[in-house]
Motif scaffolding. Structure first.
Motif, PDB file in Angstrom:
ATOM      1  N   MET A 189       0.823  -1.208   0.000  1.00  0.00           N
ATOM      2  CA  MET A 189       0.000   0.000   0.000  1.00  0.00           C
ATOM      3  C   MET A 189       0.860   1.262   0.000  1.00  0.00           C
ATOM      4  SD  MET A 189      -2.952  -1.239   2.656  1.00  0.00           S
ATOM      5  CE  MET A 189      -3.941   0.222   2.442  1.00  0.00           C
ATOM      6  N   ASP A 190       0.368   2.291  -0.680  1.00  0.00           N
ATOM      7  CA  ASP A 190       1.070   3.574  -0.689  1.00  0.00           C
ATOM      8  C   ASP A 190       1.001   4.235   0.678  1.00  0.00           C
ATOM      9  OD1 ASP A 190       1.757   3.316  -3.370  1.00  0.00           O
ATOM     10  OD2 ASP A 190      -0.055   4.338  -4.050  1.00  0.00           O
ATOM     11  N   SER A 191      -0.152   4.163   1.307  1.00  0.00           N
ATOM     12  CA  SER A 191      -0.356   4.786   2.616  1.00  0.00           C
ATOM     13  C   SER A 191      -0.233   3.710   3.693  1.00  0.00           C
ATOM     14  CB  SER A 191      -1.743   5.432   2.661  1.00  0.00           C
ATOM     15  OG  SER A 191      -1.941   6.050   3.907  1.00  0.00           O
ATOM     16  N   LYS A 192       0.935   3.683   4.344  1.00  0.00           N
ATOM     17  CA  LYS A 192       1.195   2.671   5.368  1.00  0.00           C
ATOM     18  C   LYS A 192       0.794   3.198   6.741  1.00  0.00           C
ATOM     19  CE  LYS A 192       4.886   0.433   2.780  1.00  0.00           C
ATOM     20  NZ  LYS A 192       4.209   0.721   1.555  1.00  0.00           N
ATOM     21  N   PRO A 193       0.503   2.298   7.682  1.00  0.00           N
ATOM     22  CA  PRO A 193       0.171   2.756   9.034  1.00  0.00           C
ATOM     23  C   PRO A 193       1.406   3.365   9.706  1.00  0.00           C
ATOM     24  CG  PRO A 193       0.433   0.376   9.001  1.00  0.00           C
ATOM     25  CD  PRO A 193       0.503   0.839   7.570  1.00  0.00           C
ATOM     26  N   ASP A 194       1.165   4.207  10.685  1.00  0.00           N
ATOM     27  CA  ASP A 194       2.279   4.757  11.467  1.00  0.00           C
ATOM     28  C   ASP A 194       2.790   3.721  12.460  1.00  0.00           C
ATOM     29  OD1 ASP A 194       2.349   7.626  10.568  1.00  0.00           O
ATOM     30  OD2 ASP A 194       0.258   7.479  11.203  1.00  0.00           O
ATOM     31  N   ASN A 195       1.839   2.980  13.050  1.00  0.00           N
ATOM     32  CA  ASN A 195       2.178   2.009  14.091  1.00  0.00           C
ATOM     33  C   ASN A 195       1.469   0.690  13.853  1.00  0.00           C
ATOM     34  OD1 ASN A 195       3.562   3.929  16.010  1.00  0.00           O
ATOM     35  ND2 ASN A 195       1.554   4.892  15.890  1.00  0.00           N
ATOM     36  N   ILE A 196       2.182  -0.393  14.144  1.00  0.00           N
ATOM     37  CA  ILE A 196       1.564  -1.710  14.258  1.00  0.00           C
ATOM     38  C   ILE A 196       1.833  -2.149  15.688  1.00  0.00           C
ATOM     39  CG2 ILE A 196       1.590  -4.121  13.533  1.00  0.00           C
ATOM     40  CD1 ILE A 196       2.419  -3.188  10.751  1.00  0.00           C
ATOM     41  N   LEU A 197       0.765  -2.450  16.409  1.00  0.00           N
ATOM     42  CA  LEU A 197       0.853  -2.803  17.818  1.00  0.00           C
ATOM     43  C   LEU A 197       0.389  -4.239  17.983  1.00  0.00           C
ATOM     44  CD1 LEU A 197      -1.010   0.452  18.581  1.00  0.00           C
ATOM     45  CD2 LEU A 197       1.423   0.143  18.982  1.00  0.00           C
ATOM     46  N   MET A 198       1.199  -5.069  18.630  1.00  0.00           N
ATOM     47  CA  MET A 198       0.882  -6.490  18.743  1.00  0.00           C
ATOM     48  C   MET A 198       0.746  -6.902  20.197  1.00  0.00           C
ATOM     49  SD  MET A 198       3.457  -8.014  15.904  1.00  0.00           S
ATOM     50  CE  MET A 198       3.157  -7.740  14.171  1.00  0.00           C
ATOM     51  N   MET A 199      -0.367  -7.581  20.484  1.00  0.00           N
ATOM     52  CA  MET A 199      -0.609  -8.096  21.826  1.00  0.00           C
ATOM     53  C   MET A 199      -1.187  -9.504  21.739  1.00  0.00           C
ATOM     54  SD  MET A 199      -2.045  -4.860  23.963  1.00  0.00           S
ATOM     55  CE  MET A 199      -1.263  -5.273  25.508  1.00  0.00           C
ATOM     56  N   ASN A 200      -1.241 -10.155  22.904  1.00  0.00           N
ATOM     57  CA  ASN A 200      -1.747 -11.514  23.049  1.00  0.00           C
ATOM     58  C   ASN A 200      -1.083 -12.394  21.991  1.00  0.00           C
ATOM     59  OD1 ASN A 200      -3.256 -13.823  23.766  1.00  0.00           O
ATOM     60  ND2 ASN A 200      -4.938 -12.528  24.446  1.00  0.00           N
ATOM     61  N   SER A 201      -1.803 -13.310  21.336  1.00  0.00           N
ATOM     62  CA  SER A 201      -1.140 -14.203  20.382  1.00  0.00           C
ATOM     63  C   SER A 201      -0.716 -13.476  19.111  1.00  0.00           C
ATOM     64  CB  SER A 201      -2.019 -15.414  20.052  1.00  0.00           C
ATOM     65  OG  SER A 201      -3.162 -15.024  19.338  1.00  0.00           O
ATOM     66  N   GLY A 202      -1.093 -12.209  18.962  1.00  0.00           N
ATOM     67  CA  GLY A 202      -0.627 -11.413  17.836  1.00  0.00           C
ATOM     68  C   GLY A 202       0.888 -11.275  17.813  1.00  0.00           C
ATOM     69  N   VAL A 203       1.531 -11.403  18.978  1.00  0.00           N
ATOM     70  CA  VAL A 203       2.993 -11.296  19.038  1.00  0.00           C
ATOM     71  C   VAL A 203       3.669 -12.425  18.264  1.00  0.00           C
ATOM     72  CG1 VAL A 203       2.906 -10.070  21.252  1.00  0.00           C
ATOM     73  CG2 VAL A 203       3.270 -12.547  21.238  1.00  0.00           C
ATOM     74  N   LYS A 204       2.965 -13.535  18.082  1.00  0.00           N
ATOM     75  CA  LYS A 204       3.544 -14.680  17.365  1.00  0.00           C
ATOM     76  C   LYS A 204       3.812 -14.368  15.901  1.00  0.00           C
ATOM     77  CE  LYS A 204       1.494 -18.151  20.412  1.00  0.00           C
ATOM     78  NZ  LYS A 204       0.602 -19.321  20.497  1.00  0.00           N
TER      79      LYS A 204
END
Length: 135
Positions: free
Chosen positions: A57-72
């Protein structure tokens, strides 16, 4: 039918994605290693595809935040490591919950992003901006 064609064209035009205007922070909150509930393998494939799509994507997020099993998604063995690294290199701030990594006993396997804490993640999620939760 000519009217029907113009209606379809009008809908397609109104469905165009408008990029963020830059005045607000955009965050992606990943709280699971899969997208949606149901089949585990499908959910993993959807997460992989979602992270890859962010790199395109041309417009990327500023932050990606990972918690719980998302850290995997950010540890050794994840199919998304290279894409997360690409996002990092393009300026996306990737924060991974340290307590969650500890819980799953995978802190030493982190390969993308940086270890963060609840205070930092909560501060970003509650600041002015747009947050999309994926998981």
């Amino acid at each position: 039918n000519k009217n029907r064609d113009s209606d379809v064209e009008a809908m397609e035009q109104s469905a165009e994605i408008v990029p963020l205007d830059g005045s607000k922070t955009s965050n992606i909150f990943i709280n699971s290693s899969t997208i949606g509930s149901g089949d585990q393998k499908l959910g993993e494939k959807l997460m992989e595809a979602f992270i890859f799509t962010l790199t395109e994507m041309d417009s990327k997020p500023d932050n990606i935040l990972m918690m719980n099993s998302g850290v995997k998604v950010a540890v050794k063995g994840s199919v998304s490591i290279d894409n997360l690294r690409d996002l990092q290199e393009s300026g996306v701030n990737i924060l991974v919950c340290g307590a969650c990594l500890d819980y799953y006993n995978i802190k030493d396997q982190l390969e993308a992003g940086k270890i963060s804490n609840m205070y930092e993640i909560a501060s970003i999620l509650t600041s002015t901006g747009n947050t999309v939760t994926v998981g």
